[in-house]
Design a protein around this motif. Structure first.
Motif, short mmCIF file in Angstrom:
data_model
loop_
_atom_site.label_atom_id
_atom_site.label_comp_id
_atom_site.label_asym_id
_atom_site.label_seq_id
_atom_site.Cartn_x
_atom_site.Cartn_y
_atom_site.Cartn_z
N ASP A 50 1.62 -4.76 -5.13
CA ASP A 50 2.79 -4.42 -5.93
C ASP A 50 3.30 -5.67 -6.66
O ASP A 50 3.55 -6.71 -6.03
CB ASP A 50 3.92 -3.89 -5.04
CG ASP A 50 3.54 -2.58 -4.34
OD1 ASP A 50 2.85 -1.76 -4.97
OD2 ASP A 50 3.95 -2.39 -3.18
N ARG B 243 6.48 -7.45 -5.25
CA ARG B 243 6.48 -8.08 -3.92
C ARG B 243 6.16 -9.56 -4.11
O ARG B 243 5.04 -10.01 -3.87
CB ARG B 243 5.45 -7.43 -2.99
CG ARG B 243 5.80 -6.04 -2.50
CD ARG B 243 4.81 -5.56 -1.45
NE ARG B 243 4.96 -4.16 -1.12
CZ ARG B 243 5.74 -3.68 -0.15
NH1 ARG B 243 6.43 -4.51 0.61
NH2 ARG B 243 5.81 -2.38 0.07
N GLN C 159 2.64 -2.18 3.72
CA GLN C 159 2.98 -3.03 2.58
C GLN C 159 1.76 -3.12 1.65
O GLN C 159 0.85 -2.31 1.74
CB GLN C 159 3.36 -4.43 3.08
CG GLN C 159 4.49 -4.48 4.09
CD GLN C 159 4.79 -5.88 4.56
OE1 GLN C 159 3.92 -6.76 4.60
NE2 GLN C 159 6.05 -6.13 4.92
N LYS D 295 9.48 -5.25 -0.99
CA LYS D 295 9.33 -4.70 -2.34
C LYS D 295 10.71 -4.60 -2.97
O LYS D 295 11.63 -4.01 -2.40
CB LYS D 295 8.67 -3.32 -2.27
CG LYS D 295 8.37 -2.72 -3.64
CD LYS D 295 7.65 -1.38 -3.47
CE LYS D 295 7.29 -0.78 -4.83
NZ LYS D 295 6.60 0.54 -4.67
#
Length: 272
Positions: free
Chosen positions: A109, A112, A165, A222
């Motif tokens: 992501d 992140r 995650q 996140k």
């Protein structure tokens, strides 16, 4: 001599960020004067295992992202591709944009930014062993299963529960095969895609490969809401202070070493 595996990071930065309540897309919000996504890209740029980076971005943001990459010297970025209306479609676009020599992909992501070298290295290590692994942390809250009326049905055993995650790392051929199978299933059966919440679930459902859970990091958050930005700024401040402390200790150690050398040299002169 064995060939070094080629790792490509596919960084997902195509989201709009409605929950962030900002006119600026969340990946372009700044932490200590640097866009969030730049912090994320830098982590992979500076990791020795990562060979290539592919960025998946919102529509009409190509020029902005290209300028960002040039400004911060992100030389590992090979392709910048646009995302789609759903995350899994955006990931598929990214997978179709990786360099041909890729052996493994790490899907991460873009919001992140606290992913670190240790976690990236751990993903690279375990994906070679298992072909599929995901970063996750043990759940700390008590988790209830509720019925349709909102009443508790049962309490789940949190010893077996993990909060997933990214990075999520896969053999490139495996994850591509899983996505191709997914698209075929959607076309053939008009399947519901609302349960596709990450990439691991696609591998779990479309292949016979088991996904290995590896220890993530509670700080690898996140950034989704304004509260997350408050936490992120606190983390950045703590990181800055730790860096300053280490620099100070290194300078003090160097000064002490120089003083010891000077004292030793002076003693030698006096003995002469």
């Amino acid at each position: 001599m064995l060939k070094k595996p080629v790792y490509t990071a596919v960084i997902m930065a195509a989201g709009g960020g409605r929950r962030m309540q900002s006119k600026i897309k969340k990946q372009f919000l700044e932490l200590e004067g640097i866009p969030v996504v730049a912090h994320t890209i830098r982590a992979f740029q500076e990791n020795d295992n990562i060979d290539h980076i592919v960025l998946v971005i919102p529509k009409n943001c190509g020029d902005e992202m290209l300028k960002l990459c040039m400004k911060y010297g992100f030389t590992k970025v090979r392709n910048i591709t646009e995302g789609s209306d759903e995350r899994f479609k955006s990931v598929y676009n990214g997978l179709n944009s990786v360099p041909e020599d890729t052996d493994y992909v790490l899907i991460h992501d873009g919001v992140r930014p606290f992913v670190d070298d240790e976690l990236i290295d751990r993903c690279c290590k375990y994906v070679q062993l298992t072909r599929a692994c995901v970063a996750a942390v043990p759940v700390t809250d008590t988790i209830k299963r509720a019925d349709s009326n909102g009443f508790s049905q049962s309490t789940l055993d949190r010893a077996q529960l993990w909060s997933t995650q990214t990075p999520q790392a896969f053999s490139y051929s495996l994850i591509l095969k899983a996505y191709i199978a997914l698209y075929k299933t959607i076309e053939d059966y008009n399947s519901d895609t609302s349960k596709i919440t990450d990439d691991a679930v696609i591998v779990e459902n479309m292949t016979d490969t088991r996904v290995r859970i590896i220890r993530g990091d509670y700080r690898n958050i996140k950034l989704t809401t304004p509260n997350d930005m408050i936490i992120a700024k606190a983390y950045m401040e703590e990181r800055r202070r730790e860096t300053e402390r280490l620099i100070k200790e290194a300078k003090e150690a160097e000064a002490n070493e120089n003083a010891a050398d000077a004292k030793a040299a002076n003693g030698e002169k006096q003995s002469e």
